[in-house]
Scaffold this motif. Structure first.
Motif, PDB file in Angstrom:
ATOM      1  N   LEU A 286       0.817  -1.214   0.000  1.00 35.11           N
ATOM      2  CA  LEU A 286       0.000   0.000   0.000  1.00 35.11           C
ATOM      3  C   LEU A 286       0.851   1.264   0.000  1.00 35.11           C
ATOM      4  CD1 LEU A 286      -2.789  -1.029   2.530  1.00 35.11           C
ATOM      5  CD2 LEU A 286      -2.563  -1.551   0.087  1.00 35.11           C
ATOM      6  N   ASP A 287       2.002   1.213   0.650  1.00 35.73           N
ATOM      7  CA  ASP A 287       2.895   2.367   0.704  1.00 35.73           C
ATOM      8  C   ASP A 287       4.181   2.129  -0.082  1.00 35.73           C
ATOM      9  OD1 ASP A 287       1.042   3.559   2.434  1.00 35.73           O
ATOM     10  OD2 ASP A 287       2.015   2.691   4.197  1.00 35.73           O
ATOM     11  N   GLU A 369      -7.571   3.650   2.351  1.00 30.51           N
ATOM     12  CA  GLU A 369      -8.647   4.403   2.995  1.00 30.51           C
ATOM     13  C   GLU A 369      -9.220   3.626   4.174  1.00 30.51           C
ATOM     14  OE1 GLU A 369     -11.221   4.937  -0.318  1.00 30.51           O
ATOM     15  OE2 GLU A 369     -10.127   6.683  -1.121  1.00 30.51           O
ATOM     16  N   ARG A 370      -9.429   2.337   3.991  1.00 29.13           N
ATOM     17  CA  ARG A 370      -9.997   1.531   5.071  1.00 29.13           C
ATOM     18  C   ARG A 370      -9.000   1.340   6.207  1.00 29.13           C
ATOM     19  NH1 ARG A 370     -13.540  -3.040   1.697  1.00 29.13           N
ATOM     20  NH2 ARG A 370     -14.887  -1.503   0.659  1.00 29.13           N
ATOM     21  N   ARG A 371      -7.732   1.222   5.880  1.00 26.94           N
ATOM     22  CA  ARG A 371      -6.710   1.149   6.927  1.00 26.94           C
ATOM     23  C   ARG A 371      -6.735   2.407   7.774  1.00 26.94           C
ATOM     24  NH1 ARG A 371      -0.579   1.248   4.902  1.00 26.94           N
ATOM     25  NH2 ARG A 371      -1.363   3.311   4.291  1.00 26.94           N
ATOM     26  N   PRO A 388      -0.052   0.186  15.257  1.00 21.05           N
ATOM     27  CA  PRO A 388       0.885   0.467  14.157  1.00 21.05           C
ATOM     28  C   PRO A 388       0.218   0.225  12.809  1.00 21.05           C
ATOM     29  CG  PRO A 388       1.369  -1.669  15.127  1.00 21.05           C
ATOM     30  CD  PRO A 388       0.282  -1.057  15.972  1.00 21.05           C
ATOM     31  N   GLU A 389       0.624   0.994  11.809  1.00 20.77           N
ATOM     32  CA  GLU A 389       0.067   0.826  10.465  1.00 20.77           C
ATOM     33  C   GLU A 389       1.118   0.198   9.561  1.00 20.77           C
ATOM     34  OE1 GLU A 389      -2.255   3.983   8.678  1.00 20.77           O
ATOM     35  OE2 GLU A 389      -2.403   4.988  10.630  1.00 20.77           O
ATOM     36  N   LEU A 394      -3.336  -6.648   4.772  1.00 23.45           N
ATOM     37  CA  LEU A 394      -4.763  -6.439   5.020  1.00 23.45           C
ATOM     38  C   LEU A 394      -5.116  -6.285   6.495  1.00 23.45           C
ATOM     39  CD1 LEU A 394      -6.270  -9.139   2.607  1.00 23.45           C
ATOM     40  CD2 LEU A 394      -6.133  -6.681   2.216  1.00 23.45           C
ATOM     41  N   VAL A 395      -4.128  -6.281   7.399  1.00 22.94           N
ATOM     42  CA  VAL A 395      -4.469  -6.344   8.820  1.00 22.94           C
ATOM     43  C   VAL A 395      -3.618  -5.412   9.659  1.00 22.94           C
ATOM     44  CG1 VAL A 395      -5.237  -8.742   8.611  1.00 22.94           C
ATOM     45  CG2 VAL A 395      -2.870  -8.256   9.262  1.00 22.94           C
TER      46      VAL A 395
END
Length: 476
Positions: A286-287, A369-371, A388-389, A394-395
């Motif tokens: 994602l990043d 967005e959902r994260r 933490p992100e 997905l989690v």
């Protein structure tokens, strides 16, 4: 006949003092969840009442009442003179760690199982148009549809791991691929090195073969420490195989960088240990994007992938990538239980892979967005938790202030919220200060889920309900 000792079951049950009384109901609930998620396999003989009471430091009457509750609810059976055995009740209950019924009104924040995007029905429609050209043959493709094997091979080549179609075996999802690889590499008493925490169903697959799991701690805050520990364990234990997730690891989200992959591959090469590499989240950076596959840094490993997370789990299409001779051996193992995969779904998978690069940007944007929604809601409603992100996957792998995830899960279940306690992702009773939460649900569902989670955490700790929340929430 499989059995579990009082000491082993007590370690899995943990401290009952964190649950609300009565104690026998808490014990019955703990054992029921252990059976439901597979940590106590079906048919296992449970310890004698007196022995379990001593191991848990509770009265024998407590254990007797708990066993009675389990039998009444269908989670155990009694055989005269033989003991009490783990069982499944009639109805839509889970006998393994899989998503439950979709129509029971509960919110599922236990499983990272996204709904199908519009590309899936379109791909199935295209597959039906393509099907007639194959109907004149018998329809059996033990290693997978040749067109699909070629597409998977091309994707690995594009990711930096040159691959031919003969190096690909199509499976019924990633877990099937992992299980086939384990069946070829492991056996009773053989050791498999795993990350701690890890994917519960893979752990269960190894245990079902009688393998001995060797956990190596993985901390998102100190990923280098895992490499140090893994090198020591590989040299000291010399396991038959390793099960690894270097791409946005499930559940920690750790991404192993190129130097880390080179170092880990070198350690595996020195010790002659093949790795089963689960790449389920590899396309979900994602990043940052994931580096080339671990197998690109050393030969002899088995890579496992799937469409379940980038398309839809209902397709049940996955694959294994290995050397051609290994693929032939794995195919022999796979056909023993599944002669061939379904043709229509494999045709649809071809269409989905052809369009995947065009679909991934929108999917990643939606997941980012959902994260953000899930992390923001957790920080607002549960400020004492660590959230933490990860850079992909997905989690979220959340840290709780105290070891209470099992108590939170039990309280959440009463509110219509499904969660997965931290110990499910490890061995023994470790990780009770962790909770894994997927961000695959729509934002409004995530918000309702976290509201219920805050209620469950308050109930588990005996705290007052969060300010501004009603004392009771309707089950959704």
């Amino acid at each position: 006949m499989e059995s579990t000792s009082a000491r082993a079951l007590a370690a899995l049950v943990g401290d009952l003092a964190t649950d609300r009384p009565p104690r026998y109901a808490a014990l019955a609930g703990r054992v029921r969840r252990l059976v439901a998620d597979g940590r106590v396999p079906l048919g296992t003989r449970l310890p004698a009442e007196r022995e379990l009471a001593a191991a848990l430091a509770v009265s024998r009457a407590t254990v007797t009442a708990a066993y009675t509750r389990l039998r009444e609810d269908g989670w155990a059976t009694a055989r005269q003179g033989a003991g009490t055995f783990a069982a499944l009740p009639a109805g839509p209950h889970r006998g393994a760690w899989v998503p439950g019924p979709v129509d029971d009104g509960a919110i599922d924040l236990a499983h990272a199982a996204p709904a199908a995007p519009a590309a899936v029905p379109a791909a199935l429609a295209a597959a039906l148009e393509e099907l007639p050209r194959l109907l004149s043959s018998h329809g059996y493709h033990p290693a997978g549809l040749p067109d699909l094997r070629a597409r998977v091979a091309g994707r690995y080549t594009a990711r930096g791991l040159p691959t031919t179609p003969e190096q690909v075996l199509v499976t019924n999802g990633a877990l099937h691929g992992v299980s086939v690889a384990f069946a070829a590499l492991l056996g009773r008493g053989r050791r498999v090195l795993v990350e701690q925490p890890s994917y519960p169903n893979a752990l269960q697959s190894a245990r079902a073969l009688g393998a001995r799991v060797v956990p190596v701690g993985l901390d998102a805050d100190e990923p280098a420490a895992f490499l140090d520990a893994a090198e020591r364990a590989l040299s000291a234990v010399r396991p038959a195989a390793a099960y690894l997730m270097p791409d946005f690891q499930n559940p920690t989200g750790v991404l192993l960088d190129v130097p880390g992959r080179e170092r880990l591959a070198a350690a595996l090469r020195r010790t002659g240990v093949p790795a089963v590499v689960d790449e389920t989240f590899a396309e979900l950076g994602l990043d940052v994007p994931a580096p080339p596959p671990l197998a690109a840094f050393g030969a002899g490993h088995v890579s496992v992938g799937t469409l379940s997370k980038v398309a839809w789990g209902g397709l049940r299409v996955g694959w294994v990538r290995a050397e051609a001779d290994v693929v032939r051996r794995l195919t022999t193992v796979a056909v023993a239980t599944s002669m061939s995969g379904p043709v229509v779904e494999q045709l649809a998978a071809c269409v989905l892979l052809d369009g995947l690069d065009a679909e991934l940007p929108a999917l990643r944007k939606r997941l980012r967005e959902r994260r953000a929604v899930l992390a923001g809601e957790l920080r607002a409603r549960l400020p004492s938790w660590r959230v933490p992100e990860p850079a992909g996957g997905l989690v979220l792998w959340c840290g709780l202030p105290t070891p209470r995830s099992r108590a939170v899960v039990a309280a959440a279940e009463q509110l219509g919220l499904r969660l997965a306690a931290g110990p499910l992702f490890g061995t023994g009773h470790a990780l009770d200060d962790r909770l894994r939460l997927p961000y695959t649900q729509p934002p409004e569902v995530l918000r309702r889920g976290v509201a219920l989670l805050a209620r469950a955490d308050a109930a588990a700790t005996g705290a007052r309900p969060p300010a501004g929340e009603p004392r009771e929430l309707a089950v959704v």
